[in-house]
Design a protein around this motif. Structure first.
Motif, PDB file in Angstrom:
ATOM      1  N   MET A   1      97.074 -24.090  -3.897  1.00 23.74           N
ATOM      2  CA  MET A   1      97.545 -23.270  -2.797  1.00 23.74           C
ATOM      3  C   MET A   1      97.748 -21.843  -3.331  1.00 23.74           C
ATOM      4  O   MET A   1      98.334 -21.656  -4.396  1.00 23.74           O
ATOM      5  CB  MET A   1      98.862 -23.856  -2.277  1.00 23.74           C
ATOM      6  N   SER A   2      97.279 -20.892  -2.573  1.00 18.39           N
ATOM      7  CA  SER A   2      97.416 -19.504  -3.020  1.00 18.39           C
ATOM      8  C   SER A   2      98.843 -18.999  -2.793  1.00 18.39           C
ATOM      9  O   SER A   2      99.597 -19.572  -1.998  1.00 18.39           O
ATOM     10  CB  SER A   2      96.436 -18.600  -2.272  1.00 18.39           C
ATOM     11  N   VAL A   3      99.182 -17.931  -3.485  1.00 15.02           N
ATOM     12  CA  VAL A   3     100.496 -17.305  -3.307  1.00 15.02           C
ATOM     13  C   VAL A   3     100.661 -16.871  -1.847  1.00 15.02           C
ATOM     14  O   VAL A   3     101.726 -17.042  -1.259  1.00 15.02           O
ATOM     15  CB  VAL A   3     100.666 -16.115  -4.273  1.00 15.02           C
ATOM     16  N   ASP A   4      99.596 -16.346  -1.255  1.00  9.54           N
ATOM     17  CA  ASP A   4      99.646 -15.938   0.149  1.00  9.54           C
ATOM     18  C   ASP A   4      99.962 -17.136   1.041  1.00  9.54           C
ATOM     19  O   ASP A   4     100.800 -17.040   1.944  1.00  9.54           O
ATOM     20  CB  ASP A   4      98.316 -15.299   0.548  1.00  9.54           C
ATOM     21  N   GLU A   5      99.314 -18.269   0.806  1.00  4.11           N
ATOM     22  CA  GLU A   5      99.575 -19.478   1.593  1.00  4.11           C
ATOM     23  C   GLU A   5     101.006 -19.958   1.416  1.00  4.11           C
ATOM     24  O   GLU A   5     101.635 -20.403   2.379  1.00  4.11           O
ATOM     25  CB  GLU A   5      98.608 -20.593   1.202  1.00  4.11           C
ATOM     26  N   MET A   7     103.654 -18.095   0.724  1.00  2.62           N
ATOM     27  CA  MET A   7     104.558 -17.192   1.454  1.00  2.62           C
ATOM     28  C   MET A   7     104.422 -17.348   2.969  1.00  2.62           C
ATOM     29  O   MET A   7     105.406 -17.216   3.691  1.00  2.62           O
ATOM     30  CB  MET A   7     104.304 -15.743   1.038  1.00  2.62           C
ATOM     31  N   ARG A   8     103.218 -17.633   3.454  1.00  5.43           N
ATOM     32  CA  ARG A   8     103.026 -17.825   4.895  1.00  5.43           C
ATOM     33  C   ARG A   8     103.609 -19.164   5.363  1.00  5.43           C
ATOM     34  O   ARG A   8     104.164 -19.245   6.457  1.00  5.43           O
ATOM     35  CB  ARG A   8     101.550 -17.744   5.265  1.00  5.43           C
ATOM     36  N   THR A   9     103.472 -20.189   4.549  1.00 12.03           N
ATOM     37  CA  THR A   9     103.973 -21.511   4.914  1.00 12.03           C
ATOM     38  C   THR A   9     105.492 -21.575   4.817  1.00 12.03           C
ATOM     39  O   THR A   9     106.153 -22.174   5.664  1.00 12.03           O
ATOM     40  CB  THR A   9     103.342 -22.590   4.008  1.00 12.03           C
ATOM     41  N   TRP A  10     106.026 -20.969   3.776  1.00 14.82           N
ATOM     42  CA  TRP A  10     107.474 -20.959   3.539  1.00 14.82           C
ATOM     43  C   TRP A  10     107.934 -19.516   3.331  1.00 14.82           C
ATOM     44  O   TRP A  10     108.058 -19.048   2.182  1.00 14.82           O
ATOM     45  CB  TRP A  10     107.825 -21.791   2.314  1.00 14.82           C
ATOM     46  N   PRO A  11     108.188 -18.767   4.396  1.00 18.71           N
ATOM     47  CA  PRO A  11     108.579 -17.360   4.280  1.00 18.71           C
ATOM     48  C   PRO A  11     109.792 -17.119   3.374  1.00 18.71           C
ATOM     49  O   PRO A  11     109.909 -16.037   2.797  1.00 18.71           O
ATOM     50  CB  PRO A  11     108.881 -16.949   5.726  1.00 18.71           C
ATOM     51  N   ALA A  12     110.644 -18.107   3.211  1.00 20.90           N
ATOM     52  CA  ALA A  12     111.811 -17.950   2.329  1.00 20.90           C
ATOM     53  C   ALA A  12     111.392 -17.707   0.880  1.00 20.90           C
ATOM     54  O   ALA A  12     112.174 -17.158   0.095  1.00 20.90           O
ATOM     55  CB  ALA A  12     112.720 -19.173   2.425  1.00 20.90           C
ATOM     56  N   THR A  13     110.176 -18.067   0.527  1.00 18.97           N
ATOM     57  CA  THR A  13     109.718 -17.866  -0.854  1.00 18.97           C
ATOM     58  C   THR A  13     109.436 -16.394  -1.167  1.00 18.97           C
ATOM     59  O   THR A  13     109.381 -16.021  -2.339  1.00 18.97           O
ATOM     60  CB  THR A  13     108.459 -18.688  -1.155  1.00 18.97           C
ATOM     61  N   ILE A  14     109.283 -15.587  -0.140  1.00 23.04           N
ATOM     62  CA  ILE A  14     109.043 -14.153  -0.360  1.00 23.04           C
ATOM     63  C   ILE A  14     110.155 -13.558  -1.212  1.00 23.04           C
ATOM     64  O   ILE A  14     109.896 -12.763  -2.116  1.00 23.04           O
ATOM     65  CB  ILE A  14     108.913 -13.407   0.989  1.00 23.04           C
ATOM     66  N   SER A  15     111.384 -13.981  -0.950  1.00 22.55           N
ATOM     67  CA  SER A  15     112.517 -13.449  -1.716  1.00 22.55           C
ATOM     68  C   SER A  15     112.411 -13.784  -3.199  1.00 22.55           C
ATOM     69  O   SER A  15     112.873 -13.022  -4.044  1.00 22.55           O
ATOM     70  CB  SER A  15     113.843 -13.949  -1.145  1.00 22.55           C
ATOM     71  N   VAL A  16     111.818 -14.914  -3.528  1.00 24.23           N
ATOM     72  CA  VAL A  16     111.646 -15.301  -4.940  1.00 24.23           C
ATOM     73  C   VAL A  16     110.725 -14.307  -5.642  1.00 24.23           C
ATOM     74  O   VAL A  16     111.021 -13.834  -6.738  1.00 24.23           O
ATOM     75  CB  VAL A  16     111.087 -16.735  -5.058  1.00 24.23           C
ATOM     76  N   PHE A  17     109.616 -13.986  -4.994  1.00 26.09           N
ATOM     77  CA  PHE A  17     108.673 -13.036  -5.600  1.00 26.09           C
ATOM     78  C   PHE A  17     109.310 -11.652  -5.739  1.00 26.09           C
ATOM     79  O   PHE A  17     109.177 -11.006  -6.783  1.00 26.09           O
ATOM     80  CB  PHE A  17     107.384 -12.971  -4.781  1.00 26.09           C
ATOM     81  N   LEU A  18     110.022 -11.227  -4.718  1.00 28.63           N
ATOM     82  CA  LEU A  18     110.682  -9.917  -4.776  1.00 28.63           C
ATOM     83  C   LEU A  18     111.783  -9.888  -5.828  1.00 28.63           C
ATOM     84  O   LEU A  18     111.902  -8.910  -6.575  1.00 28.63           O
ATOM     85  CB  LEU A  18     111.243  -9.552  -3.405  1.00 28.63           C
ATOM     86  N   LYS A  19     112.586 -10.940  -5.890  1.00 30.75           N
ATOM     87  CA  LYS A  19     113.685 -11.011  -6.859  1.00 30.75           C
ATOM     88  C   LYS A  19     113.176 -10.908  -8.297  1.00 30.75           C
ATOM     89  O   LYS A  19     113.836 -10.334  -9.161  1.00 30.75           O
ATOM     90  CB  LYS A  19     114.455 -12.324  -6.673  1.00 30.75           C
ATOM     91  N   ASN A  20     111.996 -11.459  -8.517  1.00 30.46           N
ATOM     92  CA  ASN A  20     111.412 -11.451  -9.863  1.00 30.46           C
ATOM     93  C   ASN A  20     110.508 -10.242 -10.109  1.00 30.46           C
ATOM     94  O   ASN A  20     109.747 -10.225 -11.068  1.00 30.46           O
ATOM     95  CB  ASN A  20     110.641 -12.755 -10.089  1.00 30.46           C
ATOM     96  N   HIS A  21     110.619  -9.232  -9.231  1.00 32.75           N
ATOM     97  CA  HIS A  21     109.857  -7.982  -9.365  1.00 32.75           C
ATOM     98  C   HIS A  21     108.356  -8.235  -9.429  1.00 32.75           C
ATOM     99  O   HIS A  21     107.624  -7.551 -10.151  1.00 32.75           O
ATOM    100  CB  HIS A  21     110.319  -7.189 -10.592  1.00 32.75           C
ATOM    101  N   MET A  22     107.926  -9.231  -8.661  1.00 35.88           N
ATOM    102  CA  MET A  22     106.506  -9.553  -8.569  1.00 35.88           C
ATOM    103  C   MET A  22     105.974  -8.868  -7.306  1.00 35.88           C
ATOM    104  O   MET A  22     106.557  -9.010  -6.237  1.00 35.88           O
ATOM    105  CB  MET A  22     106.315 -11.066  -8.502  1.00 35.88           C
ATOM    106  N   GLN A  23     104.905  -8.148  -7.437  1.00 33.35           N
ATOM    107  CA  GLN A  23     104.349  -7.391  -6.320  1.00 33.35           C
ATOM    108  C   GLN A  23     103.374  -8.225  -5.488  1.00 33.35           C
ATOM    109  O   GLN A  23     102.425  -7.696  -4.918  1.00 33.35           O
ATOM    110  CB  GLN A  23     103.668  -6.136  -6.860  1.00 33.35           C
ATOM    111  N   CYS A  24     103.642  -9.520  -5.390  1.00 31.41           N
ATOM    112  CA  CYS A  24     102.742 -10.432  -4.680  1.00 31.41           C
ATOM    113  C   CYS A  24     102.745 -10.188  -3.171  1.00 31.41           C
ATOM    114  O   CYS A  24     101.728 -10.408  -2.511  1.00 31.41           O
ATOM    115  CB  CYS A  24     103.126 -11.878  -4.956  1.00 31.41           C
TER     116      CYS A  24
END
Length: 63
Positions: A1-5, A7-24
């Motif tokens: 599953m891609s990172v985009d998939e 984040m789209r499937t579970w929008p709450a995961t966006i905060s994980v990427f942002l918290k870890n300073h990942m520009q995904c």
């Protein structure tokens, strides 16, 4: 599953990427990269990223 998939499937995961300073979020490579790729690209332990993603998904589902 891609990172985009993820984040789209579970929008709450966006905060994980942002918290870890990942520009995904908004990155064109997010449609191709998996969590494994993202962890490698950002010098992050895969196990930590997966744990954080699992936690975010669980919290959103329990919320």
């Amino acid at each position: 599953m891609s990172v985009d998939e993820i984040m789209r499937t579970w929008p709450a995961t966006i905060s994980v990427f942002l918290k870890n300073h990942m520009q995904c979020v908004g990155c064109p490579l997010a449609t191709f990269h998996t969590a494994v790729d993202a962890a490698k690209e950002h010098d992050m332990r895969l196990s930590q990223l997966l744990d954080d993603l699992d936690w975010a998904i669980d919290e959103a589902e329990d919320g």
